[in-house]
Design a protein around this motif. Structure first.
Motif, short mmCIF file in Angstrom:
data_model
loop_
_atom_site.label_atom_id
_atom_site.label_comp_id
_atom_site.label_asym_id
_atom_site.label_seq_id
_atom_site.Cartn_x
_atom_site.Cartn_y
_atom_site.Cartn_z
N VAL A 122 -16.85 -5.56 0.73
CA VAL A 122 -15.79 -6.00 -0.18
C VAL A 122 -14.71 -6.78 0.57
CG1 VAL A 122 -13.88 -5.18 -1.63
CG2 VAL A 122 -16.17 -4.23 -1.93
N LEU A 123 -14.33 -6.30 1.75
CA LEU A 123 -13.32 -7.00 2.54
C LEU A 123 -13.85 -8.34 3.04
CD1 LEU A 123 -11.79 -4.05 4.59
CD2 LEU A 123 -10.82 -5.20 2.60
N GLU A 124 -15.12 -8.39 3.38
CA GLU A 124 -15.73 -9.65 3.80
C GLU A 124 -15.76 -10.64 2.64
OE1 GLU A 124 -19.93 -11.29 5.78
OE2 GLU A 124 -19.55 -9.13 5.60
N ALA A 125 -16.07 -10.14 1.45
CA ALA A 125 -16.08 -10.99 0.26
C ALA A 125 -14.67 -11.48 -0.05
CB ALA A 125 -16.65 -10.22 -0.93
N ALA A 126 -13.68 -10.63 0.15
CA ALA A 126 -12.29 -11.02 -0.10
C ALA A 126 -11.87 -12.14 0.85
CB ALA A 126 -11.37 -9.82 0.05
N ALA A 127 -12.24 -12.01 2.12
CA ALA A 127 -11.90 -13.05 3.10
C ALA A 127 -12.55 -14.39 2.73
CB ALA A 127 -12.34 -12.62 4.50
N ALA A 128 -13.79 -14.33 2.27
CA ALA A 128 -14.48 -15.55 1.84
C ALA A 128 -13.80 -16.15 0.62
CB ALA A 128 -15.94 -15.24 1.54
N SER A 129 -13.32 -15.30 -0.28
CA SER A 129 -12.66 -15.80 -1.49
C SER A 129 -11.35 -16.49 -1.16
CB SER A 129 -12.42 -14.65 -2.48
OG SER A 129 -11.32 -13.85 -2.10
N VAL A 130 -10.64 -15.98 -0.17
CA VAL A 130 -9.38 -16.60 0.26
C VAL A 130 -9.64 -18.04 0.71
CG1 VAL A 130 -7.61 -16.58 2.05
CG2 VAL A 130 -8.19 -14.46 0.86
N GLU A 131 -10.63 -18.19 1.56
CA GLU A 131 -10.96 -19.53 2.07
C GLU A 131 -11.41 -20.46 0.95
OE1 GLU A 131 -14.00 -21.56 5.36
OE2 GLU A 131 -13.69 -19.38 5.31
N ALA A 132 -12.25 -19.95 0.06
CA ALA A 132 -12.78 -20.79 -1.03
C ALA A 132 -11.68 -21.20 -2.00
CB ALA A 132 -13.88 -20.04 -1.77
N GLU A 133 -10.80 -20.26 -2.36
CA GLU A 133 -9.75 -20.56 -3.33
C GLU A 133 -8.76 -21.57 -2.77
OE1 GLU A 133 -5.98 -20.46 -5.39
OE2 GLU A 133 -6.31 -19.80 -3.31
N LEU B 150 0.83 -1.21 0.00
CA LEU B 150 0.00 0.00 0.00
C LEU B 150 0.86 1.26 0.00
CD1 LEU B 150 -2.91 1.10 0.11
CD2 LEU B 150 -2.73 1.07 2.60
N GLU B 151 1.87 1.29 0.85
CA GLU B 151 2.71 2.49 0.99
C GLU B 151 3.57 2.73 -0.25
OE1 GLU B 151 4.93 1.91 4.54
OE2 GLU B 151 3.16 1.96 5.85
N GLU B 152 4.22 1.68 -0.74
CA GLU B 152 5.17 1.87 -1.84
C GLU B 152 4.49 1.98 -3.20
OE1 GLU B 152 8.68 -0.39 -1.89
OE2 GLU B 152 9.03 -0.22 0.27
N SER B 153 3.21 1.68 -3.26
CA SER B 153 2.47 1.91 -4.49
C SER B 153 1.80 3.29 -4.47
CB SER B 153 1.39 0.83 -4.69
OG SER B 153 0.37 0.94 -3.71
N ASP B 154 2.17 4.11 -3.46
CA ASP B 154 1.53 5.42 -3.29
C ASP B 154 0.02 5.28 -3.14
OD1 ASP B 154 3.98 6.80 -3.46
OD2 ASP B 154 3.87 6.85 -5.64
N ASN B 155 -0.37 4.30 -2.34
CA ASN B 155 -1.78 4.04 -2.04
C ASN B 155 -2.61 3.63 -3.25
OD1 ASN B 155 -1.66 4.53 0.79
ND2 ASN B 155 -1.67 6.73 0.38
N LYS B 156 -1.96 3.07 -4.27
CA LYS B 156 -2.70 2.63 -5.46
C LYS B 156 -3.21 1.20 -5.32
CE LYS B 156 -0.15 5.62 -8.67
NZ LYS B 156 0.81 5.63 -9.81
N PHE B 157 -2.44 0.34 -4.66
CA PHE B 157 -2.78 -1.07 -4.55
C PHE B 157 -3.03 -1.46 -3.11
CE2 PHE B 157 0.40 -1.43 -8.23
CZ PHE B 157 -0.57 -1.16 -9.18
N LYS B 158 -4.19 -2.04 -2.86
CA LYS B 158 -4.51 -2.54 -1.53
C LYS B 158 -4.59 -4.06 -1.60
CE LYS B 158 -8.01 -2.36 2.14
NZ LYS B 158 -7.06 -1.94 3.20
N LEU B 159 -3.82 -4.75 -0.74
CA LEU B 159 -3.86 -6.20 -0.71
C LEU B 159 -4.99 -6.66 0.20
CD1 LEU B 159 -0.96 -8.65 -0.72
CD2 LEU B 159 -2.74 -8.96 0.99
N MET B 160 -5.88 -7.49 -0.34
CA MET B 160 -7.05 -7.94 0.42
C MET B 160 -6.93 -9.38 0.90
SD MET B 160 -10.31 -6.23 -1.51
CE MET B 160 -10.19 -7.29 -2.97
N GLY B 161 -5.91 -10.10 0.44
CA GLY B 161 -5.77 -11.48 0.89
C GLY B 161 -4.72 -12.22 0.09
N TYR B 162 -4.27 -13.34 0.67
CA TYR B 162 -3.27 -14.18 0.03
C TYR B 162 -3.91 -15.48 -0.45
CZ TYR B 162 0.20 -11.10 2.23
OH TYR B 162 0.95 -10.01 2.61
#
Length: 353
Positions: free
Chosen positions: A284-295, A157-169
């Motif tokens: 959106v963050l809740e959906a991202a968390a669900a996607s992490v588990e599903a994937e 987030l910081e080094e992309s100048d707030n352009k990219f937010k990571l929502m999950g691995y």
């Protein structure tokens, strides 16, 4: 006379109050019909559309499972005010194309690997591209879901100048060599062309074990293996088996090098994310968390199934002593981690084994 006047004064006073009340009620109704409706519009969630993309073309791919879960949760939790459009390889089969789409606004959510993300100048994420960094899925999950993962997310987030937010691995499985012949030792890789990343730490590792990294787009790899353009490739079972790479002349032998328990970044364009309402952001963050588990679950389930499919189709698998590979990888880990400023994270990961 005095009593009569008092009575009439009382009646008059009551009348005035009643007229005032009626006036206020009408005024309130007008407010509801004009200002009131405007207020309701302001409180209603403005509908948004999220374009989500990955580079795999197979509809049975774990990436697709993950993004479809993201879509389902986001749309259901928002009562339809959030629409998610999922693209499976249609915005590009190259991850570099997806990163570019995220930067330029062609996509809002993408899935990319550390190697391709490092092209944006965020070198620290090369940590997750280091070969033989993890020794099991449990080890990997402990790292990415803990302090190490949190620090990398903040760096992105910081080094992309707030352009990219990571929502999950996400995981893309454990990667192995597959090629025109099995490998029994490092010596068997000398001079062999291998489709992999051609720059960065991944390429450095394959060069050090004697192979020749070669650039081939994922969508063109089947033909490249079939026509002897490359001798071999490396990937996880669910991905190369779904593409039938094991049925090509140069893909029928898999040697289980297990050189990479892979990490994938689920990223959202942060400018878009910040434009959403607080409620939409939470969804959106809740959906991202669900996607992490599903994937992850889809990936874990498919690994053994895909390996069995490969064997059933007549391809061959052999195990290999990975110690000589690890002996080459560890100094490379130390060198790269020091260079990109994440030696403390590397040590933390090692301590979690």
């Amino acid at each position: 006379m005095k009593k009569h006047f008092t009575l009439w004064s009382f009646v008059l006073l009551i009348s005035v109050f009643m007229l005032a009340a009626c006036g206020n009620e009408e005024s309130g109704e007008e407010s509801n019909s004009e200002d009131g409706n405007q207020g309701t519009s302001a409180n209603e969630e403005e509908s948004i559309k999220i374009v989500a993309a990955h580079n795999q073309t197979s509809p049975e791919n774990p990436y697709q499972d993950g993004l479809l879960e993201f879509k389902e949760v986001a749309e259901s939790k928002s009562n339809g005010s959030i629409e998610v459009e999922v693209h499976a390889g249609t915005l590009g089969t190259s991850e570099s194309e997806l990163v570019e789409s995220l930067q330029l606004g062609g996509a809002d959510v993408v899935l990319v690997s550390p190697g391709f993300m490092s092209s944006t100048g965020i070198r620290e994420i090369d940590l997750f591209a280091l070969p033989y960094l993890f020794e099991s899925y449990e080890h990997w999950e402990e790292a990415v879901d803990g302090e190490v993962g949190d620090e990398i997310a903040n760096i992105i987030l910081e080094e992309s100048d707030n352009k990219f937010k990571l929502m999950g691995y996400w995981s893309a499985g454990v990667r192995h060599y597959y090629g025109k012949e099995p490998i029994q030792s490092i010596d068997d890789l000398q001079g062999m062309t291998i489709r992999t990343q051609t720059s960065g730490v991944v390429a450095d590792f394959w060069q050090q074990v004697g192979a020749v990294p070669t650039d081939v787009a994922w969508g063109e790899l089947y033909q490249a293996l079939q026509q002897n353009v490359v001798d071999s490739a490396e990937n996880a079972y669910p991905y190369f088996v779904q593409e039938n790479h094991h049925q090509t002349d140069n893909g029928k032998y898999t040697s289980e090098t297990a050189h990479d328990f892979t990490t994938r970044f689920l990223l959202i364009n942060n400018e878009k994310f910040e434009s959403y309402s607080e409620e939409q952001q939470n969804i959106v963050l809740e959906a991202a968390a669900a996607s992490v588990e599903a994937e992850r679950q889809a990936l874990y389930d498919q690994e053994e199934e895909s390996k069995q499919t490969l064997l059933d189709d007549g391809a061959e698998v052999n195990e290999i002593d990975t110690a000589p590979f690890i002996d080459i990888a560890v100094p490379l880990q130390d060198e790269v981690a020091e260079e990109i400023g994440v030696a403390h994270l590397l040590e933390q990961i090692r301590e979690q084994r």
